[in-house]
Design a protein around this motif. Structure first.
Motif, PDB file in Angstrom:
ATOM      1  N   LEU A 430      58.078  14.630  47.754  1.00 39.25           N
ATOM      2  CA  LEU A 430      58.216  16.067  47.504  1.00 39.25           C
ATOM      3  C   LEU A 430      58.630  16.844  48.764  1.00 39.25           C
ATOM      4  O   LEU A 430      59.062  17.990  48.664  1.00 39.25           O
ATOM      5  CB  LEU A 430      56.896  16.639  46.959  1.00 39.25           C
ATOM      6  N   PHE A 510      48.937  23.558  45.456  1.00 34.59           N
ATOM      7  CA  PHE A 510      48.918  22.868  44.168  1.00 34.59           C
ATOM      8  C   PHE A 510      49.477  23.809  43.094  1.00 34.59           C
ATOM      9  O   PHE A 510      48.760  24.587  42.483  1.00 34.59           O
ATOM     10  CB  PHE A 510      47.469  22.481  43.831  1.00 34.59           C
ATOM     11  N   ASP A 513      54.312  23.570  38.736  1.00 32.20           N
ATOM     12  CA  ASP A 513      55.308  22.504  38.547  1.00 32.20           C
ATOM     13  C   ASP A 513      54.684  21.138  38.811  1.00 32.20           C
ATOM     14  O   ASP A 513      54.921  20.168  38.081  1.00 32.20           O
ATOM     15  CB  ASP A 513      56.499  22.711  39.494  1.00 32.20           C
ATOM     16  N   LEU A 514      53.884  21.084  39.868  1.00 34.26           N
ATOM     17  CA  LEU A 514      53.208  19.835  40.221  1.00 34.26           C
ATOM     18  C   LEU A 514      52.205  19.444  39.129  1.00 34.26           C
ATOM     19  O   LEU A 514      52.124  18.287  38.721  1.00 34.26           O
ATOM     20  CB  LEU A 514      52.494  20.012  41.560  1.00 34.26           C
ATOM     21  N   ASN A 517      54.067  18.059  36.183  1.00 35.42           N
ATOM     22  CA  ASN A 517      54.587  16.741  36.527  1.00 35.42           C
ATOM     23  C   ASN A 517      53.492  15.681  36.340  1.00 35.42           C
ATOM     24  O   ASN A 517      53.717  14.622  35.730  1.00 35.42           O
ATOM     25  CB  ASN A 517      55.078  16.762  37.981  1.00 35.42           C
ATOM     26  N   ILE A 530      48.226  11.171  44.278  1.00 32.45           N
ATOM     27  CA  ILE A 530      48.950  12.073  45.183  1.00 32.45           C
ATOM     28  C   ILE A 530      48.725  11.620  46.620  1.00 32.45           C
ATOM     29  O   ILE A 530      47.631  11.174  46.976  1.00 32.45           O
ATOM     30  CB  ILE A 530      48.476  13.532  44.989  1.00 32.45           C
ATOM     31  N   ILE A 540      54.158  11.931  45.028  1.00 38.14           N
ATOM     32  CA  ILE A 540      53.359  11.439  43.887  1.00 38.14           C
ATOM     33  C   ILE A 540      53.758   9.990  43.624  1.00 38.14           C
ATOM     34  O   ILE A 540      54.955   9.659  43.598  1.00 38.14           O
ATOM     35  CB  ILE A 540      53.613  12.263  42.601  1.00 38.14           C
TER      36      ILE A 540
END
Length: 724
Positions: A430, A510, A513-514, A517, A530, A540
């Motif tokens: 990321l 946090f 979007d995360l 996912n 993570i 991830i």
């Protein structure tokens, strides 16, 4: 067997191999004779494997005396390897010229031919004609008459008793020619029955010959060739390329591809290297292997397979139990019908005694239950032998029949529909400034120090990508119970763990979007982890138990075969279960199950569908396997638990054998039903010919012989059933 007999210890039971069985009826008679011997509490004949188990004390002489009516030869059972040698030796002995092997039949046929020649030249009443027919009868049927007369004196009614009465009656009314033909055709029929049973048994005998009798062993620095019986556990065996492996063991040196088709039914060679298990009877194709022996010859997987298959052939299927019971009452009933046919019309209607006595004798010949008695055992032996060759161990005729009647199949998830080995499915970096390989090296170095069950998947991925994680220096490594792990690499503290861990690290970002996912990965049946620091999330990594490539195709094939319901049972969460279950196409998914829940669900399925199979690994699923109609274990090769607990074991760790097993079982069930129906129908039709007075001894014996041949050939078809 009674409770008292069931308590008889292993030491009191001895197993013997029997040579000379001509028919299932004779096997039953031999069993009864042995049971009557003094000192014998119980005996059980395994006609399929030509063996008898005796509970109590009996000498070989006593056993052979009990089988004297059939000239049976009895030998103590040896290990599977000895048996193989014994069978090979027997085969060598049996390779005698055709005219010697069947000399009695040939002489009998010759006398018959000369008898008919004399009949056409000198007429029926000629003494020479009668003597030639009589000689043909005596030469061809002496052994038959001996047994038949003994049976008659003891009021034991079997097919030989029927034939003997028919022959004596035929001789009294002067039908010498026809009686001689009946004797010859009966002898041919018995030979064909023996041949077809031997043909079916050979499918197991060929298994016995798979493993070599000798092996090259290194002892005291020397390489010596010794017999497998002399090999001890711990010996080092050397197997060169192109040679068969003689014993079960573990590879201690070398690398090769081994063809395990003899054990697992899979023809694609399997790579073997140090610490891998190998089995006796498999073929080393490429490299030199040094193998440490782990089992004695009688404990090898191939020996266990042979033993279990032979035991399976002796297990009476429900249809066979029906036939045995039916035949017990059927033969005396035929005797009574024959007597009524011979006596009633002359007494009540004033018909010719000669005509109706002849008809009565023909009824006796028609009544021979040869075809009926052989209909089931030959089918079971053929099917179980075929399955064993293809890597499927069916533990008895009862399970073969029940497999054919299945309506629902339940599958354990882990290790059955899935491979049972976790793999990395996703790895997303990321942070744009972070190098993917460097980050994977840090993750692997940390996971290497953990005891987490999914760590092996990450290490495997690192090895596949040639990442040198062992060079990464980790300081102050610690485990955060139930959440993850942390450690310092190059002065920076890294964390790997669940989303819950990173939500608690207040400085991390946090975002939604995360979160989406992670939820998406979890809905696909994956475990998301993570990697990050206290300040930011770097990536991830998702790990999942990989679904077998074949699972979807197998479930589809089972539905096409008419299995009404396929169910996946798992202790996993609903998200993972639904993802995998939907992918493979099962009709029902049950998640969050404890072993007790699986057991209850199987009981419920049995109540709903009747015949239900459970497919599992034979260890964790033991209660559910036991509760199902048919328990099917995966990967029986090398797994004693699976071999012992399951009703059916798929020797290769491969579900692709399941549709074949269902198909073979259904075909066996259909053939058994067809054989029984045909054998009874042909007798009934022949008996109807009595009403207009058309039944002759010729028609009678040909209907019996024809039925026997057709039933035997139909049963042998099961040896040719192939995988799709």
């Amino acid at each position: 067997m009674s409770e008292q007999q069931a308590k008889l210890s292993e030491e009191e039971m001895k197993t013997y191999r029997v040579q000379g069985f001509t028919c299932a009826n004779c096997a039953g008679k031999f069993e009864n004779n042995v049971k009557k011997l003094p000192g014998v509490q119980d005996a059980k004949v395994n006609f399929g494997a030509s063996k008898i188990s005796v509970y109590g004390d009996a000498t070989i002489e006593e056993l052979e005396k009990a089988g004297a009516f059939e000239n049976l030869k009895v030998n103590p059972e040896k290990s599977a390897r000895h048996v193989s040698q014994e069978v090979t030796d027997d085969t060598k002995e049996e390779k005698v010229p055709f005219y010697k092997k069947y000399s009695t039949l040939l002489y009998s046929t010759s006398f018959l031919a000369f008898g008919y020649l004399s009949y056409f030249v000198n007429g029926e009443e000629n003494l020479l004609t009668t003597l030639l027919f009589l000689a043909s009868m005596l030469v061809g049927g002496l052994s038959l008459f001996k047994v038949g007369l003994q049976n008659l004196l003891r009021f034991e009614f079997d097919m030989k008793t029927l034939m003997t009465v028919a022959v004596i009656g035929g001789a009294i009314i002067g039908e010498w020619g026809e009686v001689a033909i009946v004797v010859i055709l009966f002898a041919i029929s018995e030979e064909l029955e023996r041949f077809s049973m031997d043909r079916a048994r050979n499918s197991i005998r060929s298994l016995m010959d798979i493993a070599p009798k000798e092996a090259l062993v290194r002892r005291n620095g020397q390489e010596i060739m010794i017999h497998v019986d002399e090999i001890a556990v711990g010996d080092i065996m050397i197997v060169k390329p192109g040679e068969k492996i003689a014993m079960d063991g573990v590879v201690v040196n070398g690398y090769s591809a081994v063809n395990q088709a003899a054990i697992t039914g899979e023809s694609v060679p399997v790579e073997k290297t140090v610490d891998d298990e190998v089995f006796a009877g498999t073929l080393n194709e490429e490299g030199l292997l040094e193998i440490k022996i782990t089992k004695l010859v009688e404990d090898t997987t191939i020996s266990k397979i042979i033993h279990l298959v032979e035991e399976a052939q002796g297990e009476r299927a429900p249809s066979q139990a029906f036939v045995d019971k039916f035949a017990k009452y059927y033969t005396p009933i035929i005797m009574i019908i024959a007597a009524l046919v011979a006596v009633v019309p002359p007494l009540l209607l004033g018909s010719s005694w000669e005509t109706w006595v002849y008809q009565g004798l023909a009824v006796l010949v028609v009544g021979c239950p040869c075809a009926l008695v052989i209909s089931t055992p030959i089918s079971i032996v053929s099917a179980i032998g075929n399955a064993a060759k293809k890597g499927v161990l069916v533990k008895g005729g009862v399970y073969l029949e029940e497999m054919g009647a299945l309506k629902a199949i339940a599958f354990d998830k882990t290790g059955t529909l899935t491979k049972g080995v976790p793999v990395v499915t996703d790895f997303d970096v990321l942070n744009n400034q972070t190098n993917e390989k460097d980050l994977l090296a840090i993750i692997t170095a940390l996971e290497y120090r953990s005891q987490h069950p999914l760590a092996s998947a990450i290490m495997k991925k690192a090895e596949e990508e040639n990442i040198l994680y062992s060079k990464v220096l980790v300081e102050d490594f610690s485990s955060i119970t139930g959440k993850g792990i942390k450690g310092i690499v190059n002065g920076m503290t890294y964390y790997i763990g669940s989303p819950k861990l990173f939500r608690e690290l207040l400085t991390t970002d946090f975002d939604k979007d995360l979160e989406q996912n992670i939820t998406a990965l979890q809905n696909q049946g994956k475990t998301a982890m993570i990697i990050g620091t206290e300040k930011e999330i770097l990536g991830i990594i998702a790990v999942a138990d990989e679904v077998r490539e074949s699972s979807k195709d197998i479930i589809q094939k089972l539905h096409q075969l008419g299995i009404k319901k396929t169910i996946m049972l798992t202790g996993d969460n609903k998200g993972t279960a639904n993802a995998i279950g939907s992918h493979v196409g099962v009709s029902d998914i049950r998640a969050d199950l404890m072993p007790q829940d699986k057991l209850e669900y199987i009981k419920q399925l049995r109540a709903d569908f009747g015949n239900v199979a459970m497919v599992g690994d034979g260890v964790n699923d033991a209660p559910a396997l036991a509760a199902s109609t048919v328990g099917i274990a995966m990967g029986g090769a090398g797994t004693d638990t699976a071999l012992e607990t399951a009703d059916v074991a798929l020797m290769g760790d491969d579900l692709r054998k399941l549709p074949f097993t269902v198909k073979l079982s259904r075909k066996a069930l259909n053939i058994i039903k067809a054989n029984i129906t045909f054998a009874i129908a042909i007798k009934f039709i022949a008996l109807l010919l009595v009403i207009p007075g058309w039944l002759t001894l010729w028609i009678a014996i040909l209907s019996d012989m024809g039925a026997t041949i057709l039933v035997a050939l139909n049963g042998l078809r099961l040896m040719r059933v192939k995988e799709e």
